[in-house]
Design a protein around this motif. Structure first.
Motif, PDB file in Angstrom:
ATOM      1  N   MET A   1      59.316  34.523  43.657  1.00 38.83           N
ATOM      2  CA  MET A   1      57.974  34.002  43.890  1.00 38.83           C
ATOM      3  C   MET A   1      57.941  32.526  43.521  1.00 38.83           C
ATOM      4  SD  MET A   1      54.368  35.334  42.242  1.00 38.83           S
ATOM      5  CE  MET A   1      54.598  36.974  42.912  1.00 38.83           C
ATOM      6  N   ASN A   2      57.491  31.661  44.471  1.00 39.16           N
ATOM      7  CA  ASN A   2      57.456  30.250  44.165  1.00 39.16           C
ATOM      8  C   ASN A   2      56.182  29.895  43.399  1.00 39.16           C
ATOM      9  OD1 ASN A   2      55.391  30.054  46.060  1.00 39.16           O
ATOM     10  ND2 ASN A   2      56.772  29.441  47.702  1.00 39.16           N
ATOM     11  N   ASN A   3      56.075  28.612  43.044  1.00 37.32           N
ATOM     12  CA  ASN A   3      54.986  28.165  42.182  1.00 37.32           C
ATOM     13  C   ASN A   3      53.611  28.502  42.723  1.00 37.32           C
ATOM     14  OD1 ASN A   3      57.086  27.076  40.754  1.00 37.32           O
ATOM     15  ND2 ASN A   3      56.673  24.967  41.334  1.00 37.32           N
ATOM     16  N   ILE A   4      53.335  28.114  43.963  1.00 39.17           N
ATOM     17  CA  ILE A   4      52.004  28.285  44.522  1.00 39.17           C
ATOM     18  C   ILE A   4      51.671  29.758  44.668  1.00 39.17           C
ATOM     19  CG2 ILE A   4      52.711  28.184  46.940  1.00 39.17           C
ATOM     20  CD1 ILE A   4      49.570  26.567  45.407  1.00 39.17           C
ATOM     21  N   GLN A   5      52.665  30.587  45.006  1.00 40.67           N
ATOM     22  CA  GLN A   5      52.406  32.022  45.123  1.00 40.67           C
ATOM     23  C   GLN A   5      52.023  32.613  43.774  1.00 40.67           C
ATOM     24  OE1 GLN A   5      56.180  33.180  46.896  1.00 40.67           O
ATOM     25  NE2 GLN A   5      55.201  33.594  48.840  1.00 40.67           N
ATOM     26  N   ALA A   6      52.728  32.204  42.719  1.00 43.99           N
ATOM     27  CA  ALA A   6      52.419  32.702  41.384  1.00 43.99           C
ATOM     28  C   ALA A   6      51.015  32.295  40.953  1.00 43.99           C
ATOM     29  CB  ALA A   6      53.454  32.175  40.379  1.00 43.99           C
ATOM     30  N   ILE A   7      50.639  31.059  41.251  1.00 46.91           N
ATOM     31  CA  ILE A   7      49.312  30.579  40.855  1.00 46.91           C
ATOM     32  C   ILE A   7      48.229  31.260  41.675  1.00 46.91           C
ATOM     33  CG2 ILE A   7      47.803  28.551  40.844  1.00 46.91           C
ATOM     34  CD1 ILE A   7      50.295  26.892  40.155  1.00 46.91           C
ATOM     35  N   MET A   8      48.443  31.439  42.980  1.00 45.37           N
ATOM     36  CA  MET A   8      47.435  32.106  43.798  1.00 45.37           C
ATOM     37  C   MET A   8      47.264  33.560  43.375  1.00 45.37           C
ATOM     38  SD  MET A   8      46.472  29.545  45.344  1.00 45.37           S
ATOM     39  CE  MET A   8      45.119  30.327  46.219  1.00 45.37           C
ATOM     40  N   LYS A   9      48.331  34.159  42.865  1.00 47.59           N
ATOM     41  CA  LYS A   9      48.218  35.516  42.326  1.00 47.59           C
ATOM     42  C   LYS A   9      47.324  35.507  41.082  1.00 47.59           C
ATOM     43  CE  LYS A   9      51.048  39.577  41.266  1.00 47.59           C
ATOM     44  NZ  LYS A   9      50.348  40.002  40.049  1.00 47.59           N
ATOM     45  N   GLU A  10      47.436  34.447  40.266  1.00 45.15           N
ATOM     46  CA  GLU A  10      46.563  34.313  39.097  1.00 45.15           C
ATOM     47  C   GLU A  10      45.106  34.205  39.532  1.00 45.15           C
ATOM     48  OE1 GLU A  10      47.711  31.031  36.654  1.00 45.15           O
ATOM     49  OE2 GLU A  10      49.765  31.765  36.351  1.00 45.15           O
ATOM     50  N   TYR A  11      44.841  33.441  40.589  1.00 49.94           N
ATOM     51  CA  TYR A  11      43.475  33.327  41.106  1.00 49.94           C
ATOM     52  C   TYR A  11      42.954  34.695  41.566  1.00 49.94           C
ATOM     53  CZ  TYR A  11      43.051  28.203  41.154  1.00 49.94           C
ATOM     54  OH  TYR A  11      42.927  26.887  40.802  1.00 49.94           O
ATOM     55  N   GLU A  12      43.795  35.405  42.298  1.00 50.53           N
ATOM     56  CA  GLU A  12      43.394  36.724  42.794  1.00 50.53           C
ATOM     57  C   GLU A  12      43.061  37.666  41.637  1.00 50.53           C
ATOM     58  OE1 GLU A  12      45.238  40.420  45.443  1.00 50.53           O
ATOM     59  OE2 GLU A  12      46.343  38.527  45.265  1.00 50.53           O
ATOM     60  N   GLU A  13      43.904  37.646  40.608  1.00 58.09           N
ATOM     61  CA  GLU A  13      43.661  38.496  39.445  1.00 58.09           C
ATOM     62  C   GLU A  13      42.374  38.094  38.722  1.00 58.09           C
ATOM     63  OE1 GLU A  13      47.256  37.951  37.278  1.00 58.09           O
ATOM     64  OE2 GLU A  13      48.397  39.430  38.468  1.00 58.09           O
ATOM     65  N   ALA A  14      42.099  36.782  38.665  1.00 60.10           N
ATOM     66  CA  ALA A  14      40.866  36.297  38.027  1.00 60.10           C
ATOM     67  C   ALA A  14      39.640  36.778  38.803  1.00 60.10           C
ATOM     68  CB  ALA A  14      40.879  34.779  37.942  1.00 60.10           C
ATOM     69  N   ARG A  15      39.703  36.708  40.144  1.00 56.41           N
ATOM     70  CA  ARG A  15      38.574  37.170  40.966  1.00 56.41           C
ATOM     71  C   ARG A  15      38.334  38.658  40.777  1.00 56.41           C
ATOM     72  NH1 ARG A  15      41.169  33.913  44.861  1.00 56.41           N
ATOM     73  NH2 ARG A  15      41.875  35.768  46.002  1.00 56.41           N
ATOM     74  N   GLU A  16      39.418  39.434  40.749  1.00 55.24           N
ATOM     75  CA  GLU A  16      39.278  40.881  40.561  1.00 55.24           C
ATOM     76  C   GLU A  16      38.696  41.201  39.184  1.00 55.24           C
ATOM     77  OE1 GLU A  16      39.651  43.325  42.756  1.00 55.24           O
ATOM     78  OE2 GLU A  16      39.967  41.710  44.215  1.00 55.24           O
ATOM     79  N   LYS A  17      39.134  40.484  38.174  1.00 57.13           N
ATOM     80  CA  LYS A  17      38.616  40.689  36.823  1.00 57.13           C
ATOM     81  C   LYS A  17      37.128  40.373  36.761  1.00 57.13           C
ATOM     82  CE  LYS A  17      39.259  38.985  32.061  1.00 57.13           C
ATOM     83  NZ  LYS A  17      37.995  38.235  31.935  1.00 57.13           N
ATOM     84  N   ASN A  18      36.733  39.270  37.385  1.00 55.15           N
ATOM     85  CA  ASN A  18      35.325  38.882  37.368  1.00 55.15           C
ATOM     86  C   ASN A  18      34.457  39.865  38.153  1.00 55.15           C
ATOM     87  OD1 ASN A  18      35.894  36.636  35.809  1.00 55.15           O
ATOM     88  ND2 ASN A  18      36.202  35.302  37.576  1.00 55.15           N
ATOM     89  N   LYS A  19      35.005  40.418  39.232  1.00 50.67           N
ATOM     90  CA  LYS A  19      34.275  41.438  39.999  1.00 50.67           C
ATOM     91  C   LYS A  19      34.064  42.700  39.166  1.00 50.67           C
ATOM     92  CE  LYS A  19      35.794  40.057  44.644  1.00 50.67           C
ATOM     93  NZ  LYS A  19      36.632  40.441  45.809  1.00 50.67           N
ATOM     94  N   ARG A  20      35.103  43.108  38.453  1.00 48.46           N
ATOM     95  CA  ARG A  20      34.979  44.312  37.616  1.00 48.46           C
ATOM     96  C   ARG A  20      33.935  44.110  36.521  1.00 48.46           C
ATOM     97  NH1 ARG A  20      40.637  44.191  38.011  1.00 48.46           N
ATOM     98  NH2 ARG A  20      40.811  43.347  35.886  1.00 48.46           N
ATOM     99  N   GLU A  21      33.953  42.913  35.928  1.00 52.41           N
ATOM    100  CA  GLU A  21      32.988  42.625  34.865  1.00 52.41           C
ATOM    101  C   GLU A  21      31.564  42.628  35.405  1.00 52.41           C
ATOM    102  OE1 GLU A  21      34.341  38.955  33.219  1.00 52.41           O
ATOM    103  OE2 GLU A  21      35.906  39.907  31.997  1.00 52.41           O
ATOM    104  N   LEU A  22      31.379  42.115  36.635  1.00 54.96           N
ATOM    105  CA  LEU A  22      30.060  42.138  37.256  1.00 54.96           C
ATOM    106  C   LEU A  22      29.600  43.576  37.496  1.00 54.96           C
ATOM    107  CD1 LEU A  22      27.615  40.859  38.613  1.00 54.96           C
ATOM    108  CD2 LEU A  22      28.959  40.697  40.732  1.00 54.96           C
ATOM    109  N   GLU A  23      30.505  44.404  38.013  1.00 55.35           N
ATOM    110  CA  GLU A  23      30.150  45.804  38.257  1.00 55.35           C
ATOM    111  C   GLU A  23      29.771  46.509  36.959  1.00 55.35           C
ATOM    112  OE1 GLU A  23      29.644  47.238  41.181  1.00 55.35           O
ATOM    113  OE2 GLU A  23      30.047  45.213  41.968  1.00 55.35           O
ATOM    114  N   ASN A  24      30.460  46.180  35.867  1.00 59.38           N
ATOM    115  CA  ASN A  24      30.117  46.780  34.568  1.00 59.38           C
ATOM    116  C   ASN A  24      28.730  46.337  34.107  1.00 59.38           C
ATOM    117  OD1 ASN A  24      32.591  48.067  34.419  1.00 59.38           O
ATOM    118  ND2 ASN A  24      33.563  46.433  33.235  1.00 59.38           N
TER     119      ASN A  24
END
Length: 326
Positions: A1-24
């Motif tokens: 996994m190159n740099n940008i892919q790793a960082i975009m995965k971090e963004y995706e994980e952040a969005r999913e985390k924030n969505k879960r927190e909103l649902e809670n």
């Protein structure tokens, strides 16, 4: 996994985390204040109705859209009043973003958000393992006074020579985007080659460029690992993407790798591909010109001497004068 892919995965994980927190948060308040769920459901229905009204393009559709927007506004006001009356922030039932500008996507339109630029810099520092060195090994801390000002073998003094190299390195970093240029640093150990490589790398990393720094033996091992540890060639090529595509590749200690047919092929392939793609490189070596010619095949040495600006480091080992300068 190159740099940008790793960082975009971090963004995706952040969005999913924030969505879960909103649902809670929604689950919590819907149970406590049922009217809030009714409002949110009505808001969804109104959004659908507004879309249909706009698409219908009937005679009275503009008036209908206006009425629907007014109902939407009334619901928003009521929702805010309920939240504040129960000591919750007005935006408690809105998704929280780590970066409000790009909404945790990394991009504003087609442009990189400032948060992505900072993540790229931080990621590069981690990958490059530079963080513990930058306090010492950067242009600001380069001390020309550790080099002798005495003439050597009818050449300019080591101090004058290093002054010229130092300014060329600063210029290289500052004008990185404006030219296709590769650097070759030649000289015995302890003369500042690695220091200036790190200084250039720091300047480029701070500017958001991608830099990969590998000693020649480690680079050979990296290629060997990915060429033989993957079951298919495509996976190996993806893993080595940074070697071929980073903005700057620094190869340190060329000539210290085990001299084999495989290592020669690896070095040739990297040099050839990056030169073909106009990707920049810096090579640092303790070998002199004759030793490079003897150690490497003609197709490797011709690419080095034909495509790199050479800078010779000479003088006394400055580590004997200042142990921690390099």
């Amino acid at each position: 996994m190159n740099n940008i892919q790793a960082i975009m995965k971090e963004y995706e994980e952040a969005r999913e985390k924030n969505k879960r927190e909103l649902e809670n948060r929604k689950e919590e308040l819907y149970a406590k204040l049922p009217r809030l769920k009714e409002i949110d459901d009505d808001m969804i229905s109104l959004s659908i109705s507004i879309t249909k009204a706009v698409l219908s393009n009937t005679v009275n559709h503009e008036k209908l859209v206006e009425e629907l927007h007014k109902k939407q506004t009334d619901l928003k006001v009521e929702k805010a009043e309920i939240l504040t009356a129960n000591e919750y922030p007005k935006d408690y039932l809105q998704i929280k973003y780590n970066c409000k500008k790009c909404k945790d996507t990394g991009y504003i339109g087609l442009e990189k958000c400032s948060c992505l630029a900072q993540k790229l810099i931080a990621y590069q520092y981690r990958q490059f393992k530079l963080s513990h060195k930058v306090a010492r090994e950067n242009f600001d801390n380069f001390n020309i006074n550790y080099y002798s000002d005495e003439l050597m073998d009818n050449r300019v003094s080591p101090r004058e020579n290093m002054k010229q190299i130092y300014f060329e390195c600063i210029k290289y970093a500052q004008e990185f985007d404006n030219h296709v240029k590769n650097l070759l640093f030649i000289g015995r150990p302890g003369l500042g080659k690695t220091f200036l490589c790190n200084s250039i790398a720091k300047s480029l990393l701070d500017a958001g460029k991608s830099v990969m720094y590998q000693s020649s033996p480690d680079l050979i091992d990296l290629v060997r690992k990915f060429k033989f540890d993957f079951d298919n060639e495509e996976a190996g090529d993806e893993a080595l993407k940074d070697v071929y595509e980073c903005d700057l590749l620094i190869i340190d200690d060329l000539g210290t790798e085990l001299n084999t047919q495989f290592s020669g092929l690896v070095i040739y392939n990297i040099l050839n591909k990056r030169l073909t793609d106009n990707k920049k490189m810096i090579i640092s070596t303790n070998l002199d010109v004759d030793e490079i010619m003897k150690t490497y095949s003609e197709r490797i040495s011709s690419r080095i001497f034909g495509n790199f600006d050479m800078f010779e480091f000479y003088g006394e080992d400055i580590r004997l004068k200042m142990h921690d300068i390099i």
